[in-house]
Scaffold this active site. Structure first.
Site, PDB file in Angstrom:
ATOM      1  N   THR A   9       2.045  -3.874   3.189  1.00 49.10           N
ATOM      2  CA  THR A   9       2.503  -2.607   2.625  1.00 49.10           C
ATOM      3  C   THR A   9       3.888  -2.312   3.157  1.00 49.10           C
ATOM      4  O   THR A   9       4.268  -2.755   4.239  1.00 49.10           O
ATOM      5  CB  THR A   9       1.561  -1.442   2.966  1.00 49.10           C
ATOM      6  OG1 THR A   9       2.084  -0.257   2.367  1.00 49.10           O
ATOM      7  CG2 THR A   9       1.454  -1.225   4.466  1.00 49.10           C
ATOM      8  N   GLU A  66       6.747  -4.250  -6.673  1.00 45.29           N
ATOM      9  CA  GLU A  66       5.425  -3.661  -6.465  1.00 45.29           C
ATOM     10  C   GLU A  66       4.400  -4.258  -7.425  1.00 45.29           C
ATOM     11  O   GLU A  66       3.229  -4.429  -7.079  1.00 45.29           O
ATOM     12  CB  GLU A  66       5.499  -2.147  -6.625  1.00 45.29           C
ATOM     13  CG  GLU A  66       6.185  -1.513  -5.432  1.00 45.29           C
ATOM     14  CD  GLU A  66       6.565  -0.058  -5.653  1.00 45.29           C
ATOM     15  OE1 GLU A  66       6.367   0.726  -4.733  1.00 45.29           O
ATOM     16  OE2 GLU A  66       7.059   0.279  -6.743  1.00 45.29           O
ATOM     17  N   THR A 119       5.754   2.362   0.564  1.00 48.78           N
ATOM     18  CA  THR A 119       6.541   2.969  -0.509  1.00 48.78           C
ATOM     19  C   THR A 119       5.706   2.957  -1.779  1.00 48.78           C
ATOM     20  O   THR A 119       4.805   2.141  -1.944  1.00 48.78           O
ATOM     21  CB  THR A 119       7.824   2.193  -0.787  1.00 48.78           C
ATOM     22  OG1 THR A 119       7.456   0.852  -1.093  1.00 48.78           O
ATOM     23  CG2 THR A 119       8.757   2.217   0.390  1.00 48.78           C
ATOM     24  N   CYS A 169      -3.221 -23.110 -18.169  1.00 45.40           N
ATOM     25  CA  CYS A 169      -1.957 -22.774 -17.535  1.00 45.40           C
ATOM     26  C   CYS A 169      -1.060 -24.006 -17.556  1.00 45.40           C
ATOM     27  O   CYS A 169      -1.104 -24.841 -16.666  1.00 45.40           O
ATOM     28  CB  CYS A 169      -2.227 -22.317 -16.108  1.00 45.40           C
ATOM     29  SG  CYS A 169      -0.734 -21.876 -15.241  1.00 45.40           S
TER      30      CYS A 169
END
Lengths: 789, 552
Positions: B446, B523, B449, B190
């Site tokens: 959360t 999300e 949705t 990375c």
């Protein structure tokens, strides 16, 4: 297991006997529970589910409930409970969320009775109602508690904690309808079994999960909880708000708590991680467990008192796959091993001392110090004498001693350090000078030592070696105990015993001296020191103006020759510990000399009733023949060792430097190096940088010598162009200007140069000091708000 | 402090006091202009200068460029408006003097997420104060922060933990901490994290020689290499012997507290590497690869720009497949919700036998080995990061595939809440608490949705994701029906999870785009948070269990 005790208790008809014993299980246990008659115990775990009977000498496996070819997860128990009303009835909580009941009365091999699969997550706890046969309660990871009627197939009611997992549920022992539930978020809820819609009461008990709770078997309002925050708390639920009445701090998260039968204040705990022991606490005495069982080798997962009314038998199961019966007689009592005295310094040198009362009053040698203490504080605490297992009376005394600020100061150290002469003159002069310095500071013993050193080592040609009659007092080794109580004059910030002793009677305590020649030398060196060693901390140099006075050693010279003969004997009341002196003890002299203690001591003498010290007296020479100086080496070495031992490393080092080669070989390198580093460290703490640097320079140890050779580079910027000066000298190679101009008088600075680290401007020390008295801005006009430290 | 050349004071900019910032900026401006003035003559007539002078001016130029890059970063990423504006004006005034100024490469903190989706620095927003906090602590806002700010609640906890691990009281010296971070990030190649921490490492006085490879670092750190390797790829293989080897070597041994600190750092950076790749974090503007001094020209678009969807050409986020699959993927969401509902409501409908449950777990575990990205996917641009670890070939290996049978780890026997937490908190106080909070927030986060639907209970879905990741590491929950995973997570999603968690460096934009097509970017970032926390917990559990075994 040598001390196994056999205990027999009669409990209303049936007798319990036994000893500390254990048996190996095949697998780690997660929970255990006992049958009502205290004769059988059930052990449950991921891979074990067995019933053992508790015989007098051993556990005997009675029944393996884990049957079937491939045992399902239903057998993987997180908890197990044996009904206290019906000895055939057991319930287990499985890790997969199933609640199972077992009927031992079943004729078949598989005793499994009912299966409730209503919970979605692992069930952490099951609990039977203490008086109702068919009522079972469960608490699960999914945040629900369910109440089952064993006569029905499904749960009767469901209680939602409205939060995360339930870790423990317990029916109240006295309150028929009440149960307590503890949660992972630190809350405890009280429910009425008839009202599943809402809890009766809720309070936050712990920080982090509450792993367990237990109702007090006698006192109906008490609930003990244990949490991940390593606390055991006892709550009084009788009032409107749950009130925390006791709190025990353990060393690891608390996995189980169980009140000890018949002992109102005792509670047993075990931990979930790291700590494998079982503790029994007296909640009123939360700092030390009253008993401890150390048999397990891995964390204890289940504890239970063998019988409801017997406080002496404890059963425990553990991850190390053993089941133990512990007998209280075999428990270890940490209190026996505890050190009942406490001693602590405060920031300002005050000292608190707590000890058992008996210990202090039995101290016959000294009178109580009530007089010495300015603010004595006493408190006593008597324990209930009827309490069992309270072996040690717990009444104790706490005394606080205050530091006397004036006498406790370390002035003598600083002054000695500054005034001692260490080099640059003949030995005799150095010794005399140092003796004088010590004398001025009322440190007679030290002064005497210097004088003797001069006698021993200097001008062997002219001085017939003095005959040293060392009379040794016997008592000086008996200082510690007595002295440690005489704390009035403790120098602030220094805590070892030798200091205590010294400060008490400065007059005759052995101290170390240092000299002002050091500062003289430093005058020449100042520039170099600043430039090299100590980067920028003390830009306004430490050279003090009055040092020169110190060199007027006016009345020192006259005694050059005859001194050792004139010296009155009273001037030698030295406390000395040298043991190897073969000369005859002159007791008469000894007596004559000893009363000569300084006035300072007279004040303190009451504090230190027994304060004997050895004397060294120098009498007129008994022997005419001179001894070579080498002869004294061992003695001088011992002197130095003695001083160093007393904490007066200043003296040791100073003598070492002054005597140089004469003594160096007698003391091993490591010791010398040790002294040097200690002394240098001390000097630096008192910010006596110049002195410490001189000591470093004069030292003969290589390791010490190189101390001031490290990090000698000081990076500076040109005050003109603000770039780093790369070349040597004071001309900046970029702007071709002299960088060391004084910003006030605009002349080149030679000698002490001080500058601001922010803007690189600076100048003559005096000029800048004067400037800063009136203005805080940079004299160069750059607008910088200069800071000099 | 003595001000040395080339070290302009940037710290004043982090102050919350506008006056202090102004003064600091003014200083910076002067420093830049001064340096500019030094350089420009040298550039104009290079002839009379000696070669030495030229190289000196080259290094000076390099330093100026560093400053300019930093200013560029400030002008884009500083949460304080005054600093942004001023930095920009300094840059333009420098440009007027004829000096080339840098411009950012790419257009945003992430290669996967269009910039406009991400909160703009400078919008007046409640979340800005989180930025200001972070900026004040670090002196810059990194791209990870900018992406995570989709979930401010988590971000706060994340930053707090990271700050504590790197800056606050702890058993390890500061440069060790950064070096361990570099080691861990390098395991996954990375380069983003490596660059970030190389800077920090040097800043806290680390020895640049160590950066040439692990063999140049002290023995103590070299010993950690083995643990790093296993932890990153096959944590289930950690045994108490590994721990013993670290703690018992006479000379370069670790103390327990140090080891815990190191383990937490390692796991933190392994999972952060997952996040970096999983969300396609682009290089920092002021770091190498984040800006260019070249003038924009058509041929010069960076690859990441194109793949990013950031560039004007394919401004529309919905990729070429989008139009066709819109309806299809719309149904996906519906179907998924339907399944979740079913699972929640009638769980007991088909009562699976115990054997069945066990098989389901084993199957999922086994299958997770085969859900694997095809190797021919373009590999992420690897830079010179491999020097920090030996044995590149030692990658993630699924257990079944290699015939190894690893006993399943039962979470009921060693869980974070009961055991791990206590151990960490005992040896490294407060960190247990911080990590615990972070796990909790990530697990319980959360918004109810899902894509375009509101008021959805997503707990089953979140739990499925979490348990699936743990399942890949062989960690089993007795009380979970692993059949649910199969119903809730479709194949492309599994591929993504598996790749991000196990071989993050192989994550591609295609994978990112192809799962959950109708879902919002926020999300998807949320999913990433679950992934990294679950991964961190899994690694920690194995490491801590080994340490516990060692201790008992």
């Amino acid at each position: 297991m040598e001390k196994m005790a056999r205990v027999t208790t009669a409990l209303g008809g049936n007798t319990i006997t036994g000893r500390t014993m254990f048996c190996h299980l095949d697998a780690p246990a997660n929970a255990i529970s006992v049958c009502r008659d205290a004769a059988q115990v059930v052990v449950a775990g991921r891979n074990i589910f067995k019933i053992y009977s508790i015989d007098e000498d051993q556990f005997v496996e009675k029944l393996n409930l884990r049957v079937g070819r491939k045992p399902s997860l239903n057998f993987s128990c997180a908890d197990v409970v044996w009904h206290q009303m019906d000895e055939n009835l057991l319930a287990t909580a499985a890790t997969n969320g199933v609640v199972v009941t077992w009927n031992l009365g079943k004729p078949s091999r598989n005793k499994q009775d009912q299966l409730f699969t209503e919970h979605k997550r692992t069930v952490n706890k099951v609990c039977f109602h203490p008086t109702e046969v068919y009522m079972l309660l469960s608490g699960s990871q999914d945040g629900y508690m369910k109440c089952f009627d064993l006569r029905k197939k499904d749960s009767v009611s469901t209680f939602s904690g409205q939060s995360e997992s339930v870790r423990d549920v317990q029916f109240s022992i006295r309150d028929y309808f009440t149960f307590a539930a503890t949660f992972e978020n630190g809350n405890v809820q009280l429910w009425d079994i008839r009202r599943p819609d809402r809890y009766e009461r809720m309070f936050t008990a712990h920080n982090g999960p509450v792993f367990c709770c237990d109702w007090h078997p006698e006192d109906r309002g008490w609930l003990a909880t244990g949490g991940r925050d390593k606390m055991v708390k006892v709550w009084d639920m009788n009032t409107n708000r749950a009130k925390e009445i006791y709190c025990v701090q353990t060393i690891a998260s608390v996995a189980r708590v169980k009140w000890r039968p018949e002992c109102k204040h005792h509670i047993a705990t075990c931990s979930m991680m790291v700590d494998h022991n079982i503790y029994v606490w007296d909640v009123r005495r939360p700092f030390i467990p009253s008993a401890m069982f150390e048999e397990h080798k891995d964390v204890t997962t289940g504890i239970v008192w063998r019988h409801l009314h017997d406080p002496y038998f404890l059963l425990s199961g553990s991850k190390d796959s053993t089941l133990y019966q512990h007998i209280f007689k075999d428990a270890s009592q940490p209190i026996d091993r505890a050190n009942p005295e406490g001693l602590c310094y405060s920031l300002f040198g005050d000292l608190a001392f707590a000890a058992k009362e008996s210990l202090i009053s039995s101290d016959s040698n000294r009178k109580p110090y009530i007089g010495d203490r300015r603010h004595p504080i006493f408190f006593k605490r008597k324990m209930d004498p009827t309490e069992q297992f309270e072996y040690i009376s717990s009444s104790s005394t706490l005394s606080v001693f205050e530091t006397d600020l004036e006498s406790g100061s370390m002035d003598w150290f600083v002054r000695t350090a500054k005034q001692y002469a260490l080099a640059g003159r003949p030995l005799a002069e150095l010794c005399d000078h140092n003796a004088k310095v010590a004398k001025e500071l009322d440190r007679d013993q030290v002064a005497q030592t210097w004088t003797m050193l001069r006698i021993i080592y200097s001008s062997p040609g002219t001085v017939p070696s003095a005959n040293l009659n060392h009379s040794l007092g016997k008592g000086s080794t008996s200082l510690p105990l007595m002295n440690s109580f005489n704390l009035k004059d403790i120098p602030p910030g220094i805590g070892n015993e030798s200091r205590l002793e010294r400060s008490k009677g400065e007059s005759r305590s052995e101290n170390i001296l240092m000299d002002s020649s050091s500062t003289l030398i430093n005058n020449d060196e100042n520039e170099e020191t600043e430039g090299s060693d100590v980067p920028a901390d003390y830009l306004l140099g430490d050279v003090e103006g009055d040092e020169d006075e110190l060199y007027m050693m006016d009345h020192e010279n006259p005694h050059a020759e005859e001194q050792e003969y004139i010296l009155p004997q009273e001037a030698f009341p030295l406390r000395h510990e040298i043991v190897d002196n073969p000369s005859a003890l002159d007791h008469l002299q000894d007596k004559a000399d000893s009363p000569h203690v300084s006035g300072n001591e007279a004040e303190t003498v009451s504090l230190t009733p027994v304060e004997s010290f050895s004397l060294i007296s120098i009498s007129h020479s008994l022997y005419e023949n001179r001894l070579p100086p080498d002869f004294f080496s061992p003695i001088v070495r011992d002197v130095l060792l003695f001083y160093a031992e007393q904490g007066d490393v200043q003296m040791a080092v100073s003598v070492l430097i002054v005597l140089g080669d004469r003594i160096r070989k007698a003391i091993d390198e490591q010791t010398q190096e040790h002294w040097y580093t200690s002394y240098i460290d001390l000097l630096q703490r008192f910010q006596l940088w110049n002195v410490s640097n001189e000591v470093i320079k004069l030292s003969t140890c290589r390791a010490i010598n190189c101390l001031n050779q490290a990090s000698t580079t000081l990076h500076i910027n040109c005050s003109n162009c603000k770039r780093p000066m790369s070349n040597k000298g004071w001309i900046c190679d970029r702007c071709r200007q002299c960088a060391s101009m004084c910003a006030v008088c605009h002349h080149v600075v030679k000698g002490l140069f001080v500058w601001c680290q922010g803007c690189s401007h600076g100048g003559h020390l005096q000029h800048i000091m004067k400037w800063l008295e009136t203005s805080s801005h940079c004299p160069a006009g750059c607008g910088h708000l200069c800071e000099y430290t | 402090m003595e001000e040395r050349e080339g070290e302009v004071r940037w710290d004043g900019l982090c102050s919350r006091d506008a006056g202090t910032r102004g003064a600091a900026l003014e200083n910076v401006r002067q420093a830049v202009l001064r340096r500019t003035a030094e350089i420009s003559p040298a550039e104009e007539d290079p002839s009379p200068e000696s070669s030495q002078g030229r190289s000196a001016s080259a290094t000076a130029r390099g330093r100026l460029n560093e400053m300019l890059a930093r200013l560029l970063m400030l002008s884009k990423r500083c949460p304080f408006r005054d600093v942004r504006e001023k930095s920009e004006s300094i840059l333009s005034s420098v440009q007027e003097l004829g000096i080339r100024i840098p411009r950012p490469l790419g257009h945003g903190p992430s290669r996967f997420i269009p910039e406009k989706e991400i909160l703009q620095v400078g919008n007046e927003d409640a979340r800005m104060h989180t930025f200001a906090d972070s900026f004040a602590a670090l002196g810059h806002l990194d791209n990870i922060t900018l992406v995570m700010v989709f979930h401010p609640q988590y971000l706060e906890s994340f930053l707090k933990t990271q700050h504590y691990l790197l800056q606050m009281d702890g058993p390890l010296p500061l440069h060790y901490r950064h070096y361990i971070g570099i080691m861990a990030a390098a395991r996954h190649q990375c380069s983003y994290l490596v660059n970030l921490h190389v800077n920090d490492f040097l800043h806290v006085g680390g020895d640049p020689k160590w950066l040439n490879g692990l063999e140049n670092a002290p023995h103590k750190l070299q010993n950690l290499g083995e643990l790093n390797k296993i932890l990153a790829h096959q944590p289930w293989l950690i045994t108490k012997e590994h721990i013993e080897r670290l703690l018992k070597t006479e000379e370069h041994s670790w103390s327990l507290a140090e080891l815990i600190h190191a383990v937490v750092l390692l796991t933190h950076y392994h999972s952060l590497a997952s996040f970096t790749f999983g969300c396609g974090i682009s290089p920092e503007i002021h770091c190498e690869g984040g800006h260019t001094f070249r003038l924009p020209s058509v041929s010069n678009y960076c690859i990441c720009d194109v793949t990013n969807g950031n560039h004007g050409v394919d401004e529309m986020h919905v990729s070429p497949t989008g139009s066709i699959s819109t309806t299809e993927s719309f149904c996906e969401v519906e179907a998924l919700m339907e399944k979740m509902k079913q699972l929640q409501e009638c769980r007991d409908e088909e009562e699976a036998s115990q054997e069945e449950m066990a098989t389901r777990f084993e199957r999922e575990k086994r299958e997770s080995m085969f859900v694997c990205c095809s190797e021919d996917e373009e590999s992420a641009p690897t830079r010179d990061v491999s020097r920090h670890f030996e044995d590149t070939s030692y990658g993630y290996k699924g257990f079944s595939r290699h015939g190894m049978h690893v006993p399943t780890f039962r979470v009921q026997d060693y869980s974070w809440e009961d055991h791990g937490y206590s151990l960490v908190n005992r040896l490294y106080p407060d960190v247990g608490q911080l990590i615990d909070e972070k796990f909790h927030i990530a697990y319980n986060l959360t918004y109810n949705t899902m894509a375009m639907h509101k008021d959805v209970d997503t707990s089953t879905l979140r739990r499925a994701i979490w348990n699936y990741i743990h399942c890949m590491f062989g960690i089993r929950y007795d009380d979970y029906d692993y059949g649910e995973i199969n119903q809730l997570l479709d194949r492309s999603f599994k591929v993504y999870i598996k790749t991000v968690v196990c071989t993050p460096e192989k994550t591609t934009k295609r994978m990112y785009d192809s799962f959950w097509r109708q879902f919002k970017h926020s999300e998807k970032v949320h999913v990433n948070l679950l992934l990294i926390e679950a991964r961190m917990q899994a690694e920690l559990l194995y490491a801590l269990r080994a340490i516990t075994h060692y201790m008992t």
